[in-house]
Design an enzyme around this catalytic site. Structure first.
Site, PDB file in Angstrom:
ATOM      1  N   SER A  45     -67.750  51.266  37.689  1.00 40.26           N
ATOM      2  CA  SER A  45     -68.103  51.173  36.261  1.00 40.26           C
ATOM      3  C   SER A  45     -69.516  50.601  36.089  1.00 40.26           C
ATOM      4  CB  SER A  45     -67.085  50.324  35.495  1.00 40.26           C
ATOM      5  OG  SER A  45     -67.066  48.998  35.982  1.00 40.26           O
ATOM      6  N   HIS A  46     -70.102  50.039  37.150  1.00 35.99           N
ATOM      7  CA  HIS A  46     -71.468  49.499  37.044  1.00 35.99           C
ATOM      8  C   HIS A  46     -72.386  49.971  38.163  1.00 35.99           C
ATOM      9  CE1 HIS A  46     -69.205  47.201  34.176  1.00 35.99           C
ATOM     10  NE2 HIS A  46     -70.353  47.108  33.539  1.00 35.99           N
ATOM     11  N   ARG A  50     -74.405  54.163  35.729  1.00 30.28           N
ATOM     12  CA  ARG A  50     -75.139  53.443  34.684  1.00 30.28           C
ATOM     13  C   ARG A  50     -76.632  53.776  34.634  1.00 30.28           C
ATOM     14  NH1 ARG A  50     -72.314  50.934  30.629  1.00 30.28           N
ATOM     15  NH2 ARG A  50     -70.381  50.135  31.481  1.00 30.28           N
ATOM     16  N   ALA A 121     -72.218  44.383  36.557  1.00 26.95           N
ATOM     17  CA  ALA A 121     -71.127  43.468  36.873  1.00 26.95           C
ATOM     18  C   ALA A 121     -71.710  42.057  37.042  1.00 26.95           C
ATOM     19  CB  ALA A 121     -70.456  43.923  38.157  1.00 26.95           C
ATOM     20  N   THR A 158     -67.254  43.485  25.426  1.00 24.62           N
ATOM     21  CA  THR A 158     -66.222  43.517  26.461  1.00 24.62           C
ATOM     22  C   THR A 158     -66.267  42.228  27.285  1.00 24.62           C
ATOM     23  OG1 THR A 158     -67.766  44.867  27.703  1.00 24.62           O
ATOM     24  CG2 THR A 158     -65.933  46.008  26.659  1.00 24.62           C
ATOM     25  N   ASP A 176     -63.947  38.667  38.652  1.00 30.79           N
ATOM     26  CA  ASP A 176     -64.926  39.081  37.654  1.00 30.79           C
ATOM     27  C   ASP A 176     -64.240  40.083  36.748  1.00 30.79           C
ATOM     28  OD1 ASP A 176     -67.128  39.880  36.227  1.00 30.79           O
ATOM     29  OD2 ASP A 176     -68.012  41.056  37.854  1.00 30.79           O
ATOM     30  N   ALA A 178     -63.577  41.837  32.687  1.00 28.74           N
ATOM     31  CA  ALA A 178     -63.845  42.011  31.258  1.00 28.74           C
ATOM     32  C   ALA A 178     -62.710  41.322  30.498  1.00 28.74           C
ATOM     33  CB  ALA A 178     -63.875  43.496  30.923  1.00 28.74           C
ATOM     34  N   ASP A 186     -65.439  51.987  32.164  1.00 26.40           N
ATOM     35  CA  ASP A 186     -64.220  52.685  32.597  1.00 26.40           C
ATOM     36  C   ASP A 186     -63.696  53.606  31.497  1.00 26.40           C
ATOM     37  OD1 ASP A 186     -64.035  51.822  35.229  1.00 26.40           O
ATOM     38  OD2 ASP A 186     -63.070  49.946  34.660  1.00 26.40           O
ATOM     39  N   ARG A 301     -52.956  41.155  47.729  1.00 28.96           N
ATOM     40  CA  ARG A 301     -54.326  41.511  47.320  1.00 28.96           C
ATOM     41  C   ARG A 301     -54.922  40.381  46.502  1.00 28.96           C
ATOM     42  NH1 ARG A 301     -56.194  46.497  43.347  1.00 28.96           N
ATOM     43  NH2 ARG A 301     -58.231  45.625  42.856  1.00 28.96           N
TER      44      ARG A 301
HETATM   45  P1  NDP Z   1     -60.882  44.898  36.973  1.00 27.24           P
HETATM   46  O1  NDP Z   1     -59.792  44.813  35.974  1.00 27.24           O
HETATM   47  O2  NDP Z   1     -60.990  46.127  37.775  1.00 27.24           O
HETATM   48  O3  NDP Z   1     -60.820  43.679  37.981  1.00 27.24           O
HETATM   49  C1  NDP Z   1     -60.941  42.374  37.511  1.00 27.24           C
HETATM   50  C2  NDP Z   1     -60.819  41.388  38.651  1.00 27.24           C
HETATM   51  O4  NDP Z   1     -59.466  41.372  39.086  1.00 27.24           O
HETATM   52  C3  NDP Z   1     -61.649  41.732  39.876  1.00 27.24           C
HETATM   53  O5  NDP Z   1     -62.111  40.556  40.448  1.00 27.24           O
HETATM   54  C4  NDP Z   1     -60.651  42.471  40.771  1.00 27.24           C
HETATM   55  O6  NDP Z   1     -60.966  42.372  42.166  1.00 27.24           O
HETATM   56  C5  NDP Z   1     -59.376  41.729  40.467  1.00 27.24           C
HETATM   57  N1  NDP Z   1     -58.187  42.558  40.600  1.00 27.24           N
HETATM   58  C6  NDP Z   1     -57.993  43.807  40.131  1.00 27.24           C
HETATM   59  N2  NDP Z   1     -56.761  44.236  40.433  1.00 27.24           N
HETATM   60  C7  NDP Z   1     -56.161  43.237  41.120  1.00 27.24           C
HETATM   61  C8  NDP Z   1     -54.866  43.070  41.717  1.00 27.24           C
HETATM   62  N3  NDP Z   1     -53.954  44.036  41.665  1.00 27.24           N
HETATM   63  N4  NDP Z   1     -54.608  41.904  42.343  1.00 27.24           N
HETATM   64  C9  NDP Z   1     -55.528  40.921  42.404  1.00 27.24           C
HETATM   65  N5  NDP Z   1     -56.767  41.029  41.860  1.00 27.24           N
HETATM   66  C10 NDP Z   1     -57.070  42.162  41.227  1.00 27.24           C
HETATM   67  O7  NDP Z   1     -62.308  44.624  36.264  1.00 27.24           O
HETATM   68  P2  NDP Z   1     -62.742  44.915  34.772  1.00 27.24           P
HETATM   69  O8  NDP Z   1     -62.510  46.358  34.512  1.00 27.24           O
HETATM   70  O9  NDP Z   1     -62.157  43.934  33.854  1.00 27.24           O
HETATM   71  O10 NDP Z   1     -64.315  44.643  34.861  1.00 27.24           O
HETATM   72  C11 NDP Z   1     -65.105  45.466  35.694  1.00 27.24           C
HETATM   73  C12 NDP Z   1     -66.513  44.970  35.757  1.00 27.24           C
HETATM   74  O11 NDP Z   1     -67.173  45.212  34.536  1.00 27.24           O
HETATM   75  C13 NDP Z   1     -66.697  43.487  36.041  1.00 27.24           C
HETATM   76  O12 NDP Z   1     -67.484  43.399  37.217  1.00 27.24           O
HETATM   77  C14 NDP Z   1     -67.473  42.964  34.838  1.00 27.24           C
HETATM   78  O13 NDP Z   1     -68.448  41.982  35.137  1.00 27.24           O
HETATM   79  C15 NDP Z   1     -68.147  44.213  34.339  1.00 27.24           C
HETATM   80  N6  NDP Z   1     -68.509  44.138  32.926  1.00 27.24           N
HETATM   81  C16 NDP Z   1     -69.817  43.961  32.568  1.00 27.24           C
HETATM   82  C17 NDP Z   1     -70.177  43.895  31.231  1.00 27.24           C
HETATM   83  C18 NDP Z   1     -71.589  43.665  30.806  1.00 27.24           C
HETATM   84  O14 NDP Z   1     -71.858  43.678  29.618  1.00 27.24           O
HETATM   85  N7  NDP Z   1     -72.533  43.441  31.695  1.00 27.24           N
HETATM   86  C19 NDP Z   1     -69.193  44.052  30.167  1.00 27.24           C
HETATM   87  C20 NDP Z   1     -67.837  44.179  30.665  1.00 27.24           C
HETATM   88  C21 NDP Z   1     -67.511  44.242  31.992  1.00 27.24           C
HETATM   89  P3  NDP Z   1     -61.720  43.635  42.907  1.00 27.24           P
HETATM   90  O15 NDP Z   1     -63.109  43.620  42.363  1.00 27.24           O
HETATM   91  O16 NDP Z   1     -61.645  43.338  44.354  1.00 27.24           O
HETATM   92  O17 NDP Z   1     -60.955  44.875  42.508  1.00 27.24           O
END
Ligand code: NDP
Length: 335
Positions: A45-46, A50, A121, A158, A176, A178, A186, A301
């Site tokens: 997603s990043h 992008r 991210a 977000t 990390d 949202a 996404d 995980r």
């Molecule tokens: P996810 O929901 O994919 O994941 C969120 C966190 O949870 C991650 O650290 C992920 O680890 C972990 N995770 C996911 N699934 C599991 C699981 N089953 N068990 C344990 N841990 C889990 O991320 P989001 O979609 O919420 O966000 C994605 C990115 O978007 C982030 O990096 C965020 O910084 C970025 N973002 C940036 C914005 C901006 O304005 N700059 C705005 C909004 C979001 P892993 O990474 O290893 O999957």
């Protein structure tokens, strides 16, 4: 058709794109590394998806790719940066050493970045700090596309929240996320691929619940994760990312004159804590004890683990990329 590209090649190609579209060398190098890291770690997603948004933000004059950040040393534990309408990561790079040295001296430090754009991210900002033994927390607000719990129209962005901490004998613990039900990137990817969104992710332009990503993008909005709980955390992100930094709230800036621009013009807050000041056994050992207990309870995980595994694979085998995406990046590097 799919091919692969090495991390170094991807960084080089993205650097050319940034330079071609109006950044200076410092910003090009920082942003190229940042975006390539996301692609390398499967944080799609990043990643390269992008790049069009970066290019449009630069070419419409919405963000200044040559901005010189101004670092202000405010107090023993507090520094501020006016990013001068440039990218937050460039401002962070400029103030990072000062914030780390304040943290080492006082046990804690706050780095407040304003007048900045962050389209990526947050883990690339905090993970390296944990590798240096510090606990790092970061928040950034974005653009109004998320309805607060019990509200009727979008106010929050977000609004991601990231945490990184050292772990004895392993990679840092990093999460990390949202604070919206999902990241906007996404939603865009789901719309492109024709995939439905999970339930309770968003509403359409009439405020009706929908799982159609296009309806969310066409005047609709996202919901916060976890109902009122996520909404409170998102509110906190607005307060820390904007009110405390001097940046815009997600609903406060107007980019309507910059068609295609995607970089939110807000602020970013980073809090550093030196865990060597804590009482008891060392923090990274305590972190190890907690993680071991989680694993003993059946957790297979950990947050950050998926990225670390993909990183190990792509560093060895190359980063998968479609021939079409590679061709459009190469075109952007020369056109
Ligand atoms: P996810 O929901 O994919 O994941 C969120 C966190 O949870 C991650 O650290 C992920 O680890 C972990 N995770 C996911 N699934 C599991 C699981 N089953 N068990 C344990 N841990 C889990 O991320 P989001 O979609 O919420 O966000 C994605 C990115 O978007 C982030 O990096 C965020 O910084 C970025 N973002 C940036 C914005 C901006 O304005 N700059 C705005 C909004 C979001 P892993 O990474 O290893 O999957």
């Amino acid at each position: 058709m799919s091919t692969t590209i090495s991390y170094a090649e991807l960084v080089g190609l993205l650097e050319e794109i940034f330079l071609r579209h109006g950044t200076d060398k410092v910003a090009a190098s920082i942003l190229a590394e940042n975006c390539a890291m996301c692609e390398r770690d499967g944080a799609h997603s990043h990643g390269i998806f992008r790049i069009r948004g970066y290019v449009d933000s630069l070419s419409t004059g919405w963000v200044d790719g040559r901005a010189i950040p101004e670092v202000e040393d405010i107090a023993p534990s507090f520094c501020r940066v006016d990013a001068s309408n440039g990218f937050a990561q460039v401002a962070l790079a400029q103030a990072r050493d000062l914030a780390v040295s304040k943290c080492r001296q006082t046990g804690v430090s706050v780095l407040a970045i304003r007048n900045s754009h962050h389209l990526s991210a947050l883990w690339p900002d905090v993970e390296p700090l944990a590798r240096e033994g510090l606990i790092a927390i970061s928040t950034v607000n974005s653009f109004a596309c998320t309805v607060p719990f019990d509200g009727k129209s979008p106010v929050f962005g977000t609004n991601p929240f990231a945490f990184a901490a050292p772990l004895e004998g392993g990679d840092p613990i990093v999460f990390d996320l949202a604070t919206s039900a999902m990241a906007n990137g996404d939603v865009q990817i789901a719309a492109r691929k024709g995939h439905a969104l999970p339930p309770d992710s968003g509403v359409d332009k009439n405020g009706k619940p929908t799982n159609d990503p296009q309806a969310v993008l066409d005047g609709g909005a996202l919901l916060t994760f976890g109902g009122y709980k996520g909404s409170s955390i998102s509110m906190m992100v607005e307060l820390l990312g904007a009110a405390l930094t001097g940046g815009h709230f997600s609903f406060e800036f107007d980019w309507s004159g910059h068609e295609g621009a995607q970089t939110p013009h807000t602020g970013q807050l980073i809090i550093l804590i030196d865990p060597s000041r804590a009482a008891g056994e060392s923090f990274d050992l305590r972190a190890h004890t907690l993680i071991a207990a989680m694993q003993a309870a059946g957790v297979s995980r950990l947050p950050g683990q998926r990225r670390a595994e993909i990183r190990a694979q792509t560093l060895q085998n190359g980063i998968p990329i479609t021939a079409e995406d590679l061709a459009s990046l190469r075109t952007l590097a020369i056109a």
